[in-house]
Motif scaffolding. Structure first.
Motif, PDB file in Angstrom:
ATOM      1  N   ALA A 526       0.814  -1.225   0.000  1.00 10.94           N
ATOM      2  CA  ALA A 526       0.000   0.000   0.000  1.00 10.94           C
ATOM      3  C   ALA A 526       0.843   1.269   0.000  1.00 10.94           C
ATOM      4  CB  ALA A 526      -0.966   0.009   1.178  1.00 10.94           C
ATOM      5  N   ALA A 527       2.125   1.172  -0.429  1.00  6.56           N
ATOM      6  CA  ALA A 527       2.943   2.377  -0.559  1.00  6.56           C
ATOM      7  C   ALA A 527       2.560   3.173  -1.800  1.00  6.56           C
ATOM      8  CB  ALA A 527       4.421   2.008  -0.603  1.00  6.56           C
ATOM      9  N   LEU A 528       1.973   2.503  -2.772  1.00  6.63           N
ATOM     10  CA  LEU A 528       1.491   3.163  -3.973  1.00  6.63           C
ATOM     11  C   LEU A 528       0.447   2.273  -4.624  1.00  6.63           C
ATOM     12  CD1 LEU A 528       2.902   1.402  -6.396  1.00  6.63           C
ATOM     13  CD2 LEU A 528       4.780   2.979  -6.131  1.00  6.63           C
ATOM     14  N   SER A 529      -0.264   2.834  -5.593  1.00  5.54           N
ATOM     15  CA  SER A 529      -1.179   2.055  -6.421  1.00  5.54           C
ATOM     16  C   SER A 529      -0.788   2.243  -7.877  1.00  5.54           C
ATOM     17  CB  SER A 529      -2.632   2.485  -6.200  1.00  5.54           C
ATOM     18  OG  SER A 529      -2.820   3.837  -6.588  1.00  5.54           O
ATOM     19  N   VAL A 530      -1.056   1.238  -8.700  1.00  4.38           N
ATOM     20  CA  VAL A 530      -0.712   1.264 -10.119  1.00  4.38           C
ATOM     21  C   VAL A 530      -2.001   1.124 -10.919  1.00  4.38           C
ATOM     22  CG1 VAL A 530       0.690   0.232 -11.932  1.00  4.38           C
ATOM     23  CG2 VAL A 530       1.454   0.112  -9.561  1.00  4.38           C
ATOM     24  N   GLN A 531      -2.187   2.015 -11.898  1.00 12.83           N
ATOM     25  CA  GLN A 531      -3.433   1.997 -12.664  1.00 12.83           C
ATOM     26  C   GLN A 531      -3.147   2.228 -14.149  1.00 12.83           C
ATOM     27  OE1 GLN A 531      -6.851   4.092 -10.728  1.00 12.83           O
ATOM     28  NE2 GLN A 531      -5.283   4.878  -9.329  1.00 12.83           N
ATOM     29  N   ARG A 532      -4.088   1.769 -14.967  1.00 15.26           N
ATOM     30  CA  ARG A 532      -4.063   2.043 -16.414  1.00 15.26           C
ATOM     31  C   ARG A 532      -5.473   2.407 -16.850  1.00 15.26           C
ATOM     32  NH1 ARG A 532      -1.844  -2.881 -19.557  1.00 15.26           N
ATOM     33  NH2 ARG A 532      -1.674  -1.372 -21.239  1.00 15.26           N
ATOM     34  N   ALA A 533      -5.572   3.018 -18.016  1.00 20.36           N
ATOM     35  CA  ALA A 533      -6.888   3.379 -18.526  1.00 20.36           C
ATOM     36  C   ALA A 533      -7.711   2.119 -18.761  1.00 20.36           C
ATOM     37  CB  ALA A 533      -6.752   4.158 -19.835  1.00 20.36           C
ATOM     38  N   PRO A 534      -8.987   2.111 -18.372  1.00 21.66           N
ATOM     39  CA  PRO A 534      -9.839   0.942 -18.654  1.00 21.66           C
ATOM     40  C   PRO A 534      -9.839   0.633 -20.137  1.00 21.66           C
ATOM     41  CG  PRO A 534     -10.958   2.486 -17.204  1.00 21.66           C
ATOM     42  CD  PRO A 534      -9.714   3.174 -17.681  1.00 21.66           C
ATOM     43  N   SER A 535      -9.922  -0.653 -20.478  1.00 23.14           N
ATOM     44  CA  SER A 535      -9.845  -1.053 -21.890  1.00 23.14           C
ATOM     45  C   SER A 535     -10.927  -0.423 -22.728  1.00 23.14           C
ATOM     46  CB  SER A 535      -9.917  -2.581 -22.008  1.00 23.14           C
ATOM     47  OG  SER A 535     -11.104  -3.069 -21.411  1.00 23.14           O
ATOM     48  N   SER A 536     -12.078  -0.147 -22.144  1.00 25.65           N
ATOM     49  CA  SER A 536     -13.184   0.434 -22.924  1.00 25.65           C
ATOM     50  C   SER A 536     -12.936   1.874 -23.312  1.00 25.65           C
ATOM     51  CB  SER A 536     -14.488   0.354 -22.117  1.00 25.65           C
ATOM     52  OG  SER A 536     -14.356   1.061 -20.903  1.00 25.65           O
ATOM     53  N   THR A 537     -11.951   2.532 -22.656  1.00 28.41           N
ATOM     54  CA  THR A 537     -11.677   3.941 -22.979  1.00 28.41           C
ATOM     55  C   THR A 537     -10.397   4.102 -23.768  1.00 28.41           C
ATOM     56  OG1 THR A 537     -10.391   4.335 -20.967  1.00 28.41           O
ATOM     57  CG2 THR A 537     -12.773   4.650 -20.828  1.00 28.41           C
ATOM     58  N   ARG A 538      -9.680   3.009 -24.026  1.00 25.77           N
ATOM     59  CA  ARG A 538      -8.408   3.131 -24.731  1.00 25.77           C
ATOM     60  C   ARG A 538      -8.605   3.212 -26.229  1.00 25.77           C
ATOM     61  NH1 ARG A 538      -5.277  -1.805 -21.842  1.00 25.77           N
ATOM     62  NH2 ARG A 538      -5.696  -1.197 -19.713  1.00 25.77           N
ATOM     63  N   ASN A 539      -7.653   3.906 -26.863  1.00 21.74           N
ATOM     64  CA  ASN A 539      -7.600   3.941 -28.318  1.00 21.74           C
ATOM     65  C   ASN A 539      -6.172   3.645 -28.717  1.00 21.74           C
ATOM     66  OD1 ASN A 539      -7.676   4.414 -31.019  1.00 21.74           O
ATOM     67  ND2 ASN A 539      -7.806   6.630 -30.859  1.00 21.74           N
ATOM     68  N   PRO A 540      -5.799   2.375 -28.935  1.00 21.23           N
ATOM     69  CA  PRO A 540      -4.406   2.034 -29.161  1.00 21.23           C
ATOM     70  C   PRO A 540      -3.841   2.541 -30.473  1.00 21.23           C
ATOM     71  CG  PRO A 540      -5.827   0.136 -29.497  1.00 21.23           C
ATOM     72  CD  PRO A 540      -6.691   1.242 -28.995  1.00 21.23           C
ATOM     73  N   GLN A 541      -4.693   3.020 -31.378  1.00 18.43           N
ATOM     74  CA  GLN A 541      -4.168   3.488 -32.647  1.00 18.43           C
ATOM     75  C   GLN A 541      -3.711   4.934 -32.606  1.00 18.43           C
ATOM     76  OE1 GLN A 541      -3.603   1.729 -35.335  1.00 18.43           O
ATOM     77  NE2 GLN A 541      -4.345  -0.113 -34.378  1.00 18.43           N
ATOM     78  N   ALA A 542      -4.157   5.673 -31.597  1.00 23.76           N
ATOM     79  CA  ALA A 542      -3.910   7.111 -31.627  1.00 23.76           C
ATOM     80  C   ALA A 542      -3.230   7.585 -30.369  1.00 23.76           C
ATOM     81  CB  ALA A 542      -5.228   7.859 -31.815  1.00 23.76           C
ATOM     82  N   HIS A 543      -2.541   8.686 -30.476  1.00 24.32           N
ATOM     83  CA  HIS A 543      -1.942   9.342 -29.325  1.00 24.32           C
ATOM     84  C   HIS A 543      -2.822  10.466 -28.821  1.00 24.32           C
ATOM     85  CE1 HIS A 543       1.908   7.271 -29.741  1.00 24.32           C
ATOM     86  NE2 HIS A 543       1.809   7.470 -31.041  1.00 24.32           N
ATOM     87  N   GLY A 544      -3.868  10.791 -29.534  1.00 20.16           N
ATOM     88  CA  GLY A 544      -4.668  11.952 -29.172  1.00 20.16           C
ATOM     89  C   GLY A 544      -6.138  11.649 -29.121  1.00 20.16           C
ATOM     90  N   THR A 545      -6.921  12.374 -29.898  1.00 22.22           N
ATOM     91  CA  THR A 545      -8.364  12.286 -29.781  1.00 22.22           C
ATOM     92  C   THR A 545      -8.876  10.922 -30.172  1.00 22.22           C
ATOM     93  OG1 THR A 545      -8.602  13.118 -32.017  1.00 22.22           O
ATOM     94  CG2 THR A 545      -8.671  14.728 -30.249  1.00 22.22           C
TER      95      THR A 545
END
Length: 721
Positions: A526-545
């Motif tokens: 519990a010194a830190l937590s690690v997170q990533r964007a949920p898969s439903s909100t990711r867009n692996p093809q783009a860096h932006g919009t």
């Protein structure tokens, strides 16, 4: 009758280096220095092959076999399978089926016994045959397929479908014998998908990509509103990958996919699409010149044997509806080689060419070539002679003043997101009103068709953008330069001051060593937590919009490109997904998921970042401020030796953040290191600003001198000899 023994899987020295996470030179040293290193089991003296099981045993005995991630396991099981390439082609459809059954179904498959998993997967493929094109034919899995199937199920369950598809795509491209074929980078994908919309009033509904690869261009088009997608690729594995990606990322679009050579065996001969996107193989002289000599597609002339790019360009034009645009990535020689002059001249004369953009070297493979983007249009009718073509030269770093330079020596010096927007903005302005398009000397110019039809019909952008000057007001220009020089002097003073602050004392005779813990260990404590964007909100093809909303709609998302470039949040999650997105808090550490060639940068979220959303391809670390200093954590997490030691993959190397190591030192010492890392961050930012301003100022001063708006400072004060 006893089962026939399976052939042993083999690996090359390059594959051993990827397996162990070391360089090729290290593998060569092992072979020379260790007598017990496995002997070659096949291949040739120049390219030996080694038994995979023997190599893994040797590496494991010496602690050189890294702890595998789910994606590593997928690739390892494919290497072990006697028909690895063949079964990898089938796995793309399996990934799509796994997405359809959801997390609950994936857990049930992972709970199957080894002997039951192949049959259970076959049942899944039959049950979802209507949702997985071609899936009904992929039900005959055997017991020997179980390790690969289990690895794929685990990979989709733990990392998501797209990373697994990326792992499946990391197969030798020479299986199909395709020369000059390269994957299209995400930044170029997004730019091409923007340009094909023309002025942007409405996005084309039907899109063709005749050399679709794994479907990146079609995915980007579908995310912008295209509903009918047509793709063809000479490699069946690539066509299967494209179909799976479209099914995972844009399930609402109708995808029509085929394998085969588009020039020789066109899968959609009657198609008239509203637009086309294409990154064709280049330099392939065996494209079918002789057998296709009388093909109806060569409306603008038979392409010479050494000009396959002009064949692909005409193929795209032949499949466009009247007025539709096509955007192609082509080598620079297409614009000026003498052999293609007649076809180029006819394309220009009839109004098919609308724009040619010179891109910076290194933005896309082959990295040593500055590629061109051609925007062509199916003529609506016979064009008037007043028609013009846009030439845009963005080939030199810093050529576009509204694009920031980023990175250090040996890295790309282009803000890809800024480059994309700068090119798209000029293209939209040209399409909206080509007659009033404002020339930018050395950068952009609209040239009339009549002026291009000479003996060579050279369409190289630099030839036309740098051949003109524009009258400017000398007084106004001089005032702009005074302000620019003042701003540059201020940035240089800040950089000098930061560089002069204090000394960096030597620790002693020996380097300091720490006891360390992994991020996973710190998270468990519990010194830190690690997170990533949920898969439903990711867009692996783009860096932006990720959608087409206006800039003022919704909250911004911080992307990997933003972290790398040190810029404000520029991305956006898909509409309706904001509730699932992770909100960034002040003090969070953001680290790009993809390993950079020289320098992976972490970012400590400040007050301006707080409240934005976590975008794709980023790790987020949220430390307990009573136990971990954010800047200390950011400095050590992004250390070169740290990120390189936990990177997985070959073509695309991803950072497995949970295996990163952090020194265990008291909080007061952490804060001292944190202050040092904060200082280095400020020094880097000041250096980048000064470099950008110096480049812009010198370029504008040169334009002023050569354009007649300025004179040398000694003008009129020295005698002429």
């Amino acid at each position: 009758m006893p089962d026939k023994p399976e052939p042993a899987p083999f690996v090359t020295a390059a594959e051993i280096s990827r397996l162990a996470g070391v360089t090729r030179a290290t593998v060569s040293n092992w072979r020379r220095r260790h007598a017990d290193f496995p002997d070659p089991a096949g291949g040739s003296d120049a390219s030996p092959l080694y038994d995979l099981q023997a190599v893994e045993g040797w590496l494991a005995a010496r602690g050189q076999l890294p702890v595998g991630s789910p994606l590593d396991d997928v690739k390892a099981q494919l290497r072990r399978h006697p028909d690895g390439f063949e079964i990898a082609q089938r796995m793309s459809a399996v990934v799509l089926a796994l997405v359809r059954i959801g997390e609950k179904g994936q857990k049930e498959l992972l709970g199957c016994a080894a002997e039951a998993l192949p049959a259970s997967m076959g049942t899944v493929m039959r049950d979802h045959a209507a949702e997985v094109p071609g899936g009904a034919a992929l039900t005959g899995f055997e017991r020997g397929d179980e390790p690969v199937l289990r690895a794929v199920v685990r990979g989709v369950h733990e990392t998501g479908a797209v990373p697994v598809l990326d792992a499946l795509a990391e197969l030798p491209r020479d299986e199909a014998g395709v020369r000059g074929a390269y994957a299209t980078p995400a930044a170029l994908v997004e730019l091409m998908a923007d340009l094909v919309a023309g002025a942007g009033d409405s996005y084309p509904q039907s899109i063709l990509d005749p050399a679709c690869g794994t479907g990146g261009l079609l995915v980007a088009a579908a995310e912008r509103g295209a509903t009918a997608l047509y793709g063809q690729d000479v490699m069946p594995a690539q066509a299967g990958q494209a179909l799976a990606r479209l099914g995972v990322l844009v399930p609402s679009a109708a995808a029509h996919m085929s394998d085969g050579d588009s020039l020789r065996h066109d899968a959609f001969p009657e198609l008239e699409a509203e637009a086309a996107l294409c990154n064709p193989p280049y330099g392939d002289r065996d494209w079918g010149h002789d057998e296709l000599a009388y093909d109806a597609r060569w409306e603008y002339g038979l392409p010479p044997k050494g000009e396959p790019e002009l064949a692909w360009l005409q193929h795209c034009l032949s499949h466009l509806a009247s007025g539709g645009y096509a955007v192609l990535v082509l080598p620079p020689g297409t614009a000026e080689r003498a052999s293609g002059r007649r076809v180029r001249a006819e394309l220009v004369r009839r109004g098919a060419v609308r724009a040619i953009v010179a891109l910076p070297t290194g933005i896309a493979p082959p990295l040593h070539v500055g590629l061109h983007l051609w925007v062509v249009q199916k003529p609506v009718h016979e064009r008037p002679e007043s028609l013009s073509i846009l030439f845009l030269d963005a080939s030199a770093p810093g050529a576009l003043s509204d694009v920031r330079a980023t990175g250090g020596r040996g890295e790309k010096m282009i803000d890809e997101e800024g480059l994309r927007e700068a090119i798209a903005r000029r293209w939209r302005a040209f399409v909206t009103s080509s007659e009033t398009f404002e020339t930018e000397p050395g950068i952009a110019r609209a040239v009339g068709v009549v002026d291009l039809l000479d003996d060579v019909t050279d369409l190289t952008p630099a030839r036309h953008t740098r051949a003109t000057t524009v009258a400017v007001n000398p007084a106004r220009f001089a005032e702009q330069m005074r302000k620019a020089r003042t701003e540059l002097a201020r940035a240089a003073s800040t950089l000098t001051a930061l560089n002069d602050e204090g000394a960096w004392p030597m620790v002693g005779e020996k380097t300091r060593a720490w006891r360390t813990a992994t991020v996973a260990d710190l998270a468990r404590g519990a010194a830190l937590s690690v997170q990533r964007a949920p898969s439903s909100t990711r867009n692996p093809q783009a860096h932006g919009t990720t959608d087409r909303r206006e800039p003022g709609d919704g909250r911004r998302a911080l992307t990997a490109a933003d972290v790398t470039a040190g810029q404000a949040a520029s991305g956006r999650v898909a509409e309706g997904q904001e509730a699932k997105a992770i909100e960034i808090m002040q003090g969070d550490i953001l680290l790009p998921e993809m390993l950079r060639p020289l320098d992976t940068r972490a970012r400590v979220a400040d007050a301006q970042d707080a409240g934005n959303l976590l975008g794709p391809s980023l790790w987020l670390f949220r430390p307990d401020p009573e136990r971990l200093d954010p800047w200390f954590l950011a400095g050590f997490l992004s250390a070169d030796e740290n990120v390189h030691s936990v990177a997985t993959g070959s073509t695309m190397r991803r950072i497995d953040a949970r295996r990163l190591r952090v020194p265990l030192i008291p909080l007061n010492e952490q804060r001292e290191y944190g202050q040092a890392f904060r200082h280095l961050h400020a020094l880097r930012a000041a250096a980048a600003l000064a470099a950008r301003l110096a480049s812009e100022t010198t370029r504008e001063l040169k334009v002023g001198l050569t354009g007649g708006a300025l004179v040398p400072s000694t003008f009129g004060h020295t005698s002429t000899p």
